[in-house]
Enzyme design. Sequence first.
Site, PDB file in Angstrom:
ATOM      1  N   ARG A  51     -20.008   8.936   1.340  1.00 28.80           N
ATOM      2  CA  ARG A  51     -19.256   7.714   1.659  1.00 28.80           C
ATOM      3  C   ARG A  51     -18.724   7.058   0.391  1.00 28.80           C
ATOM      4  O   ARG A  51     -17.628   6.521   0.353  1.00 28.80           O
ATOM      5  CB  ARG A  51     -20.139   6.726   2.443  1.00 28.80           C
ATOM      6  CG  ARG A  51     -19.536   5.324   2.552  1.00 28.80           C
ATOM      7  CD  ARG A  51     -20.064   4.495   3.711  1.00 28.80           C
ATOM      8  NE  ARG A  51     -21.498   4.514   3.860  1.00 28.80           N
ATOM      9  CZ  ARG A  51     -22.375   3.929   3.020  1.00 28.80           C
ATOM     10  NH1 ARG A  51     -21.953   3.281   1.965  1.00 28.80           N
ATOM     11  NH2 ARG A  51     -23.672   4.008   3.241  1.00 28.80           N
ATOM     12  N   TYR A 103       5.574  -3.524  10.652  1.00 29.65           N
ATOM     13  CA  TYR A 103       4.918  -2.526  11.508  1.00 29.65           C
ATOM     14  C   TYR A 103       4.007  -3.274  12.468  1.00 29.65           C
ATOM     15  O   TYR A 103       3.121  -4.017  12.040  1.00 29.65           O
ATOM     16  CB  TYR A 103       4.133  -1.533  10.638  1.00 29.65           C
ATOM     17  CG  TYR A 103       3.355  -0.528  11.420  1.00 29.65           C
ATOM     18  CD1 TYR A 103       3.996   0.530  12.066  1.00 29.65           C
ATOM     19  CD2 TYR A 103       1.964  -0.618  11.547  1.00 29.65           C
ATOM     20  CE1 TYR A 103       3.282   1.453  12.802  1.00 29.65           C
ATOM     21  CE2 TYR A 103       1.246   0.308  12.283  1.00 29.65           C
ATOM     22  CZ  TYR A 103       1.906   1.342  12.905  1.00 29.65           C
ATOM     23  OH  TYR A 103       1.201   2.259  13.634  1.00 29.65           O
ATOM     24  N   LYS A 200       1.547  10.032   7.944  1.00 28.24           N
ATOM     25  CA  LYS A 200       2.963  10.329   8.152  1.00 28.24           C
ATOM     26  C   LYS A 200       3.445  11.451   7.225  1.00 28.24           C
ATOM     27  O   LYS A 200       3.128  12.592   7.469  1.00 28.24           O
ATOM     28  CB  LYS A 200       3.764   9.037   7.985  1.00 28.24           C
ATOM     29  CG  LYS A 200       3.151   7.823   8.724  1.00 28.24           C
ATOM     30  CD  LYS A 200       3.212   7.957  10.232  1.00 28.24           C
ATOM     31  CE  LYS A 200       2.370   6.914  10.983  1.00 28.24           C
ATOM     32  NZ  LYS A 200       2.612   5.527  10.660  1.00 28.24           N
TER      33      LYS A 200
HETATM   34  C1  LIG Z   1       1.966   4.309  10.808  1.00 33.01           C
HETATM   35  C2  LIG Z   1       2.164   3.183   9.900  1.00 33.01           C
HETATM   36  C3  LIG Z   1       1.088   2.350   9.528  1.00 33.01           C
HETATM   37  C4  LIG Z   1      -0.300   2.521  10.101  1.00 33.01           C
HETATM   38  O1  LIG Z   1      -0.903   3.725   9.734  1.00 33.01           O
HETATM   39  P1  LIG Z   1      -1.952   4.537  10.652  1.00 33.01           P
HETATM   40  O2  LIG Z   1      -2.202   5.762   9.841  1.00 33.01           O
HETATM   41  O3  LIG Z   1      -1.316   4.777  11.979  1.00 33.01           O
HETATM   42  O4  LIG Z   1      -3.184   3.690  10.782  1.00 33.01           O
HETATM   43  C5  LIG Z   1       1.342   1.334   8.624  1.00 33.01           C
HETATM   44  N1  LIG Z   1       2.582   1.118   8.137  1.00 33.01           N
HETATM   45  C6  LIG Z   1       3.636   1.889   8.478  1.00 33.01           C
HETATM   46  C7  LIG Z   1       4.967   1.603   7.898  1.00 33.01           C
HETATM   47  C8  LIG Z   1       3.458   2.951   9.364  1.00 33.01           C
HETATM   48  O5  LIG Z   1       4.519   3.701   9.715  1.00 33.01           O
END
Ligand SMILES: *Cc1c(COP(=O)(O)O)cnc(C)c1O
Length: 376
Positions: A51, A103, A200
């Site tokens: 952790r 977001y 992403k």
């Molecule tokens: C997807 C996203 C997040 C959140 O991330 P997660 O991995 O889904 O928790 C935050 N900011 C932006 C711009 C995003 O596209």
Amino acid sequence: MKSKPKFETLAIESTKNEFLNAQPISTPIYLSSTYKRNNDGTYNNNFVYSRTDNPNRKILEKSIASLENGKFAFAFASGMAAVHATIQSLKANSHILLPDDIYFAIRKLVDEVFKDWNLTYDLVDMTNLQAVEKAVKSNTSLIWVESPSNPQLKISDIEAISKIAKKHNILYAVDNTWATPVFQNPLELGADIVVHSTTKYFGGHSDVLGGCVVVNDENIAQKIKAIQSLSGAVPSPFDCWLISRGIQTLPLRVHKQTENALKLAQYLETHPKIEQVLYPGLESFPQHKLAKKQQKNGFGAMLSVLIKASKEETVLISTKLNYFTTATSLGGVESLVEHRKSVEGETSPTPDNLLRISVGIEHIDDLIADWEQALS
Ligand SMILES: *Cc1c(COP(=O)(O)O)cnc(C)c1O
């Protein structure tokens, strides 16, 4: 002296790793939750307990820090965990400035999770510098910027806002998920904190969740590290491995996706059924010049289109596409399309006739032909 092990002991002993000095080219996934202590009380590489730190996370964090030109990076189990850690590092009773089209889960986070912490916020049009300056209060402790923004692709002047933040001694964070470090390094433009959803483009294959916080300042780093290792929203070694693997092809994918996105945007802009294409790479885009100056060599692979249609017809068009799957999220090798308003809910400022597109690495001819048939 070791006694001759009995069967149960043998079951444990016989499976211990005897190849610790092997030299694999691909990084092993270190599933170990704990690490052996040396006789003198030390731990090799300071790996004690997973952790707190482990090889796969360390490799990922070093990689992300170098890509963002930052000193320290901290990996989290999701982008939202990284956002949460950033906000949690503030003092109680803080006031923060958020983009008016932030977001949407971040807005939900401050509304639902931080509401009992007396965290207050104002939503600001971050493309309007005077509005940003005017919204600053005596207890404002964080300015948050997302550029390009989701889903309207608004471009904020990261460097100009950093001057406002510095003048008022306010912490300044930029969510760099959409631009990626391939095109934009906010720390170089005056940000104190860079946040990513590594789910992403970093991961890039829609198969892992992750987030990270990148900083230069040692004091901020210590706070984030404490939250990371003590709150424990850490990514597993396998998650870190997947994201590190994704990073190896990040520039290749993102450049290809961006090339496809520009061509698709140019095609859609000429289509009679399209009211407007929101893509910073188009000369018709209101902030094209700023995007060009701010984002080194690329406009990213996200775009949104406003369709000359009702909400229902807009949704129908998204379902007629074959190579663009109707799903949320973005940044993977496969193209996705999403009716944002119905995801964000009725209170969202997103127009009813907007479809958000995450462009993948498929052949551009197929992608364009797909829109052609769906719009006809
Ligand atoms: C997807 C996203 C997040 C959140 O991330 P997660 O991995 O889904 O928790 C935050 N900011 C932006 C711009 C995003 O596209």
